[in-house]
Motif scaffolding. Structure first.
Motif, PDB file in Angstrom:
ATOM      1  N   ILE A 148       9.442   0.059  11.856  1.00 54.47           N
ATOM      2  CA  ILE A 148       8.399   1.077  11.958  1.00 54.47           C
ATOM      3  C   ILE A 148       7.083   0.455  11.514  1.00 54.47           C
ATOM      4  O   ILE A 148       6.991  -0.106  10.408  1.00 54.47           O
ATOM      5  N   ASP A 149       6.069   0.510  12.375  1.00 52.87           N
ATOM      6  CA  ASP A 149       4.753  -0.052  12.077  1.00 52.87           C
ATOM      7  C   ASP A 149       3.739   1.079  11.940  1.00 52.87           C
ATOM      8  O   ASP A 149       3.506   1.831  12.891  1.00 52.87           O
ATOM      9  N   LYS A 150       3.143   1.163  10.784  1.00 50.69           N
ATOM     10  CA  LYS A 150       2.061   2.096  10.518  1.00 50.69           C
ATOM     11  C   LYS A 150       0.806   1.295  10.165  1.00 50.69           C
ATOM     12  O   LYS A 150       0.880   0.091   9.924  1.00 50.69           O
ATOM     13  N   PRO A 151      -0.365   1.935  10.153  1.00 49.94           N
ATOM     14  CA  PRO A 151      -1.601   1.169   9.905  1.00 49.94           C
ATOM     15  C   PRO A 151      -1.571   0.321   8.637  1.00 49.94           C
ATOM     16  O   PRO A 151      -2.074  -0.805   8.627  1.00 49.94           O
ATOM     17  N   TYR A 152      -0.972   0.830   7.556  1.00 45.85           N
ATOM     18  CA  TYR A 152      -1.022   0.073   6.316  1.00 45.85           C
ATOM     19  C   TYR A 152       0.347  -0.189   5.705  1.00 45.85           C
ATOM     20  O   TYR A 152       0.448  -0.562   4.540  1.00 45.85           O
ATOM     21  N   SER A 224       6.498  -4.002   3.952  1.00 44.49           N
ATOM     22  CA  SER A 224       5.207  -4.672   3.826  1.00 44.49           C
ATOM     23  C   SER A 224       4.116  -3.609   3.795  1.00 44.49           C
ATOM     24  O   SER A 224       4.172  -2.626   4.546  1.00 44.49           O
ATOM     25  N   PHE A 225       3.131  -3.795   2.943  1.00 42.90           N
ATOM     26  CA  PHE A 225       2.059  -2.810   2.853  1.00 42.90           C
ATOM     27  C   PHE A 225       0.749  -3.508   2.504  1.00 42.90           C
ATOM     28  O   PHE A 225       0.729  -4.607   1.934  1.00 42.90           O
ATOM     29  N   GLY A 226      -0.345  -2.859   2.885  1.00 43.27           N
ATOM     30  CA  GLY A 226      -1.661  -3.436   2.673  1.00 43.27           C
ATOM     31  C   GLY A 226      -2.298  -3.859   3.985  1.00 43.27           C
ATOM     32  O   GLY A 226      -1.757  -3.650   5.078  1.00 43.27           O
ATOM     33  N   ASP A 227      -3.449  -4.475   3.878  1.00 46.37           N
ATOM     34  CA  ASP A 227      -4.236  -4.919   5.034  1.00 46.37           C
ATOM     35  C   ASP A 227      -4.016  -6.412   5.245  1.00 46.37           C
ATOM     36  O   ASP A 227      -4.313  -7.216   4.344  1.00 46.37           O
ATOM     37  N   GLN A 229      -5.750  -8.470   6.665  1.00 44.10           N
ATOM     38  CA  GLN A 229      -7.026  -9.171   6.567  1.00 44.10           C
ATOM     39  C   GLN A 229      -7.618  -9.105   5.155  1.00 44.10           C
ATOM     40  O   GLN A 229      -8.748  -9.550   4.939  1.00 44.10           O
ATOM     41  N   ALA A 230      -6.855  -8.570   4.204  1.00 43.89           N
ATOM     42  CA  ALA A 230      -7.322  -8.490   2.812  1.00 43.89           C
ATOM     43  C   ALA A 230      -6.109  -8.642   1.901  1.00 43.89           C
ATOM     44  O   ALA A 230      -5.443  -9.675   1.920  1.00 43.89           O
ATOM     45  N   PHE A 231      -5.790  -7.605   1.119  1.00 41.54           N
ATOM     46  CA  PHE A 231      -4.633  -7.665   0.225  1.00 41.54           C
ATOM     47  C   PHE A 231      -3.383  -7.221   0.970  1.00 41.54           C
ATOM     48  O   PHE A 231      -3.380  -6.208   1.667  1.00 41.54           O
ATOM     49  N   ARG A 232      -2.294  -7.989   0.802  1.00 39.40           N
ATOM     50  CA  ARG A 232      -1.039  -7.687   1.476  1.00 39.40           C
ATOM     51  C   ARG A 232       0.121  -8.016   0.539  1.00 39.40           C
ATOM     52  O   ARG A 232       0.093  -9.036  -0.164  1.00 39.40           O
ATOM     53  N   ALA A 233       1.132  -7.161   0.514  1.00 41.81           N
ATOM     54  CA  ALA A 233       2.314  -7.389  -0.323  1.00 41.81           C
ATOM     55  C   ALA A 233       3.566  -7.054   0.479  1.00 41.81           C
ATOM     56  O   ALA A 233       3.519  -6.276   1.444  1.00 41.81           O
ATOM     57  N   GLN A 234       4.681  -7.648   0.070  1.00 45.20           N
ATOM     58  CA  GLN A 234       5.942  -7.412   0.765  1.00 45.20           C
ATOM     59  C   GLN A 234       7.097  -7.494  -0.223  1.00 45.20           C
ATOM     60  O   GLN A 234       7.131  -8.373  -1.087  1.00 45.20           O
ATOM     61  N   LEU A 235       8.065  -6.584  -0.080  1.00 45.36           N
ATOM     62  CA  LEU A 235       9.312  -6.608  -0.840  1.00 45.36           C
ATOM     63  C   LEU A 235      10.467  -6.672   0.153  1.00 45.36           C
ATOM     64  O   LEU A 235      10.466  -5.965   1.169  1.00 45.36           O
ATOM     65  N   SER A 236      11.450  -7.541  -0.138  1.00 46.64           N
ATOM     66  CA  SER A 236      12.587  -7.727   0.763  1.00 46.64           C
ATOM     67  C   SER A 236      13.879  -7.744  -0.042  1.00 46.64           C
ATOM     68  O   SER A 236      13.902  -8.209  -1.189  1.00 46.64           O
ATOM     69  N   SER A 279      -0.367 -11.631  -1.263  1.00 51.30           N
ATOM     70  CA  SER A 279      -1.386 -12.534  -0.736  1.00 51.30           C
ATOM     71  C   SER A 279      -2.708 -11.793  -0.590  1.00 51.30           C
ATOM     72  O   SER A 279      -2.747 -10.558  -0.499  1.00 51.30           O
ATOM     73  N   TYR A 280      -3.777 -12.565  -0.523  1.00 55.51           N
ATOM     74  CA  TYR A 280      -5.109 -12.011  -0.318  1.00 55.51           C
ATOM     75  C   TYR A 280      -5.870 -12.922   0.625  1.00 55.51           C
ATOM     76  O   TYR A 280      -5.870 -14.160   0.465  1.00 55.51           O
ATOM     77  N   LYS A 281      -6.504 -12.327   1.628  1.00 51.97           N
ATOM     78  CA  LYS A 281      -7.268 -13.090   2.604  1.00 51.97           C
ATOM     79  C   LYS A 281      -8.736 -12.731   2.504  1.00 51.97           C
ATOM     80  O   LYS A 281      -9.103 -11.553   2.431  1.00 51.97           O
ATOM     81  N   MET A 282      -9.564 -13.780   2.506  1.00 55.48           N
ATOM     82  CA  MET A 282     -11.008 -13.612   2.410  1.00 55.48           C
ATOM     83  C   MET A 282     -11.667 -14.568   3.393  1.00 55.48           C
ATOM     84  O   MET A 282     -11.635 -15.791   3.194  1.00 55.48           O
ATOM     85  N   ASP A 283     -12.177 -14.034   4.502  1.00 57.08           N
ATOM     86  CA  ASP A 283     -12.740 -14.841   5.587  1.00 57.08           C
ATOM     87  C   ASP A 283     -11.672 -15.786   6.124  1.00 57.08           C
ATOM     88  O   ASP A 283     -10.646 -15.343   6.607  1.00 57.08           O
TER      89      ASP A 283
END
Length: 450
Positions: A148-152, A224-227, A229-236, A279-283
């Motif tokens: 299931i894919d949702k925006p965040y 997985s949750f977050g953006d 292109q910015a902050f992202r986290a995942q639990l497995s 993780s965090y992505k910046m540019d």
């Protein structure tokens, strides 16, 4: 292993029969390859030959299309060296999109379960194609996936009654000895001390029934949750058979022939996995940390007379940072494995001798990689990766290079190289890299798409 390879062959043959009617309209790319593998170390002694010629092919669908069927299967035939033939069944699955947010996948599919496992190719979550243990490749788990894919956030559930372990190098046993025909297969010791007697060994491999290996249950989930292109986290989480088979052995001394007779027996063992990624992505820069808790079951899977491995819990952690502008990329990462030791129990166990198998290729390493996807002109492009891996704890240095220069839309020049420098192996320093320190390799070839 031979019985697993036969199962792969049967499964792939059935897949081709089922998929053949659909290939005409699917975005399938077939690539033929001719290449030469050369072992360039002056101390190479695994086989008499140092140069092998291959004819290979790869069948792969475009990963960015919405076609129902997806495949990624490759294979190669070594001229005059059948033990080097290979078949890599990386992916083959059906996808069914229920709506814009819900998708089912059925078959063998690669997923990003844990970034540490994918970055280091450890084979903890997903099995590996280890025809060349210095350059392993990820393969997918086999079963039913519901995503299931949702925006965040993204939720994925997995379940399967099938288990396909790592694909390692091919081997044969002839007259009680392992045939010296595959430089990537690490042969067991040719002599062993049995009841204080050092003797030569006759080996026998006790092949289990295929259903005993393949028919194993597993399940897992990831959130997985977050953006991205910015902050992202995942639990497995997953409970599944380990991608390696546990190897037990028993032996006796044949007084008449002054030889040791050793029987080898593979068994499936289960483990539970808990993974986390942040993780965090910046540019153009992305950084983060990934970890896995690996807890093998302590069930008795061998009979009392078998000397067998006992697996310790392990915690794996890897921080990373990467930069990519679309044409060039740089990645730096570190790995530590805490615990994860293997000891042997049984009549033939010896604490001063390394266990017959290990769980991880190494326990600590740093790696820096340079990647490129550089276009020169229309249909001409250089795609490559150069990495340097160093380990203080396991005392090795590994340089790997893989390149593809697309001359046109149909023709490419391909190449690979691995160079190893390693310290001596001891009971306290077991690692897969040093086992192949004399297997420095250079591959060059050509590929044609039709």
């Amino acid at each position: 292993m031979p019985f697993v390879r036969r199962f792969f062959s049967s499964l792939i043959a059935a897949a081709f029969v089922l998929l053949a009617p659909h290939f005409a309209w699917s975005q399938v790319q077939t690539e033929m390859r001719l290449f030469s593998d050369s072992f360039i170390s002056p101390t190479f002694e695994a086989t008499q030959k140092t140069n092998y010629q291959f004819v290979g092919a790869q069948l792969k669908t475009d990963p960015f299309t919405d076609e129902t069927w997806k495949v990624d299967i490759s294979g190669g035939v070594a001229m005059g060296a059948p033990l080097l033939n290979y078949l890599n069944f990386a992916e083959a699955y059906i996808q069914s999109r229920q709506n814009e947010n819900e998708t089912f996948y059925f078959g063998r599919k690669r997923m990003l379960w844990n970034e540490l496992d994918a970055r280091w190719d450890l084979g903890v979550w997903e099995p590996l194609f280890k025809w060349n243990p210095l350059a392993p490749e990820r393969q997918g788990l086999t079963g039913l996936f519901w995503q299931i894919d949702k925006p965040y956030y993204t939720l994925m559930l997995f379940a399967s009654p099938l288990y396909l372990p790592d694909q390692g190098p091919s081997f044969e046993i002839e007259n009680g000895s392992f045939v010296k025909g595959n430089p990537w297969f690490r042969r067991p010791p040719e002599s062993i001390r049995i009841w204080s007697e050092a003797t030569a060994i006759d080996y026998k491999f006790e092949k289990p029934n295929e259903s005993q290996i393949v028919l194993q249950n597993s399940f897992g989930m990831k959130l997985s949750f977050g953006d991205p292109q910015a902050f992202r986290a995942q639990l497995s989480y997953a409970y599944k058979p380990a991608n390696q088979l546990a190897i037990g052995y028993e032996g006796k001394l044949d007084i008449g022939q002054l030889k040791g007779a050793v029987n080898l027996q593979p068994q499936v063992f289960y483990h539970s996995l808990l993974g986390g990624d942040v993780s965090y992505k910046m540019d153009q820069v992305r950084f983060g940390v990934s970890g896995t808790l690996d807890r093998p079951n302590k069930d008795d899977i061998f009979e009392e007379q078998w000397t067998h491995p006992v697996f310790e819990d392990a915690f794996l952690v890897s921080p990373f940072v990467e930069w990519n502008n679309g044409r060039w990329g740089v990645s730096v990462q570190h790995l530590d494995v805490f615990g994860g030791n293997v000891k042997e129990e049984g009549e033939l166990a010896n604490p001063n001798r390394a266990a017959l198998m290990s769980r991880y290729p190494y326990k600590q390493a740093q790696q820096i990689s340079l990647l490129t996807n550089y276009p020169f002109r229309k249909n001409r492009r250089l795609i490559g990766k150069l990495s340097y891996t160093h380990s203080d704890k396991n005392s090795f240095d590994l340089i790997r290079l893989s390149t593809r220069f697309r001359i046109s839309g149909l023709w490419s020049v391909i190449g690979e190289m691995q160079i190893v420098k390693a310290g001596p192996l001891t009971a306290d320093n077991q690692n897969e890299i040093a086992q192949f320190e004399n297997n420095d390799r250079l591959m060059v070839g050509a590929a044609y798409v039709f």
